[in-house]
Design an enzyme around this catalytic site. Sequence first.
Site, short mmCIF file in Angstrom:
data_model
loop_
_atom_site.label_atom_id
_atom_site.label_comp_id
_atom_site.label_asym_id
_atom_site.label_seq_id
_atom_site.Cartn_x
_atom_site.Cartn_y
_atom_site.Cartn_z
N ARG A 1 40.13 -19.07 -31.82
CA ARG A 1 41.40 -18.51 -31.39
C ARG A 1 42.54 -19.02 -32.27
O ARG A 1 43.43 -18.27 -32.66
CB ARG A 1 41.65 -18.84 -29.91
CG ARG A 1 42.84 -18.10 -29.33
CD ARG A 1 42.88 -18.22 -27.82
NE ARG A 1 43.12 -19.59 -27.38
CZ ARG A 1 43.00 -20.00 -26.13
NH1 ARG A 1 42.67 -19.15 -25.18
NH2 ARG A 1 43.23 -21.25 -25.80
N LYS B 1 48.19 -17.68 -29.53
CA LYS B 1 48.75 -18.83 -28.81
C LYS B 1 49.84 -19.51 -29.64
O LYS B 1 49.60 -20.51 -30.31
CB LYS B 1 47.62 -19.82 -28.46
CG LYS B 1 47.93 -20.62 -27.20
CD LYS B 1 46.71 -21.33 -26.66
CE LYS B 1 47.05 -22.17 -25.46
NZ LYS B 1 47.27 -21.37 -24.24
N GLU C 1 49.52 -10.89 -17.19
CA GLU C 1 49.07 -12.24 -16.89
C GLU C 1 50.24 -13.09 -16.43
O GLU C 1 51.38 -12.64 -16.43
CB GLU C 1 48.39 -12.89 -18.09
CG GLU C 1 49.28 -13.10 -19.30
CD GLU C 1 48.60 -13.94 -20.40
OE1 GLU C 1 47.91 -14.92 -20.08
OE2 GLU C 1 48.79 -13.61 -21.58
C1 LIG Z 1 46.63 -20.87 -23.16
C2 LIG Z 1 47.00 -19.67 -22.36
C3 LIG Z 1 46.18 -19.20 -21.33
C4 LIG Z 1 44.93 -19.91 -20.88
O1 LIG Z 1 43.93 -19.96 -21.85
P1 LIG Z 1 42.72 -20.98 -21.71
O2 LIG Z 1 41.99 -20.83 -22.99
O3 LIG Z 1 41.91 -20.54 -20.55
O4 LIG Z 1 43.32 -22.32 -21.50
C5 LIG Z 1 46.56 -18.04 -20.68
N1 LIG Z 1 47.70 -17.39 -21.01
C6 LIG Z 1 48.51 -17.82 -21.97
C7 LIG Z 1 49.74 -17.06 -22.27
C8 LIG Z 1 48.19 -18.97 -22.69
O5 LIG Z 1 49.01 -19.41 -23.65
#
Ligand SMILES: *Cc1c(COP(=O)(O)O)cnc(C)c1O
Length: 341
Positions: A82, A185, A221
């Site tokens: 990622r 991210k 989300e």
């Molecule tokens: C990091 C993140 C998540 C959760 O991802 P994980 O890999 O499960 O920790 C969900 N939404 C956003 C916007 C994020 O930045």
Amino acid sequence: MPRTDIDWAKLGFGFSDVNCHIRYVWKDGAWGEPQMVKDPYITMHIGASCLHYGQECFEGMKAFRQKDGKVVIFRPDENAKRMYRTAQRCVMPPVPVEMFIDAAERLVRANEEFVPPYGTGGSLYLRPLLIGTGPQIGVAPAKEYTFIMMCMPVGAYYKGGIKPVRAVILDNWDRAAPHGMGDVKVGGNYAASLFAHEKAKHDGWPVELYLDAKTHTYVEEFSTSNFLGIKADGTYVTPDSCSVLPSVTNMSLKQCAADLGWKVECRPVPYEEIKEFVEVAACGTAVVVTPVWEITRGEEVIKISEPDSVGPHLQKLYDTVQGIQYGVLPDAHGWCHEVKI
Ligand SMILES: *Cc1c(COP(=O)(O)O)cnc(C)c1O
């Protein structure tokens, strides 16, 4: 062995000092050698591209001390992949997957005494960070980058088991545009949601849920975690959208649900469908699953479940993932990456 001078039961989710972090610098087209650094401060050029233009991305993952004493990192390859994609999206030199995993192993080994003892519900939180550190005032990718991985012991998020929360939809603010940066991210996504998050918190909702920015008709989300809903027939439903961050936790929960024989659907989820869910949760590395018992949008309040009870599907998913992480359930998919101490 875990340190004996830390009150593991009292740990929350926050920064604390450990032995060191690991650092690499990219310049002249290549990554340099790893350095273990004790000082938690960093010196950089005031023209660094991360400071001015947000050339920055990060990750979050955890290392666990298992029942038999092994120390494992949960799915670091997924975080590595990622971060690779995020780096490409921000025109930063991607950290090779092998280098990322090697960095995580070195970091955990150097801070092994901070991996909480089995049975405390804690873990060592690993925070990788990739930033443009070369000076760049004309808008262009920097010529120098720094990759850091730091860590800190964190406690069980919910001391007495998982606890349901209320969520709110605030139609005045969006988190991520279609084909924007929502699926990678970057810290900027958190800066973008912070205002609405603080407002939601101030008004009594610990989490805010976002709808798609273009039409405000589909569920996307929460600010820092994915959305999942369970239908009356036990189907696991989670939104498919180009502006949702692909959560490693969601990916793992979907697999666990499928392994349990539940139907799994990853597809657009209309706002109207929320009423049909019998259980809803936010999911992410920090907490695994946070049940959501009520969702408010303006005058409309959708009650999903009772405020003080955790639905059987969410409880099962939580127990399954935690069971794999702590080595008490079989790791059928090879998610736990052992760090030889
Ligand atoms: C990091 C993140 C998540 C959760 O991802 P994980 O890999 O499960 O920790 C969900 N939404 C956003 C916007 C994020 O930045």
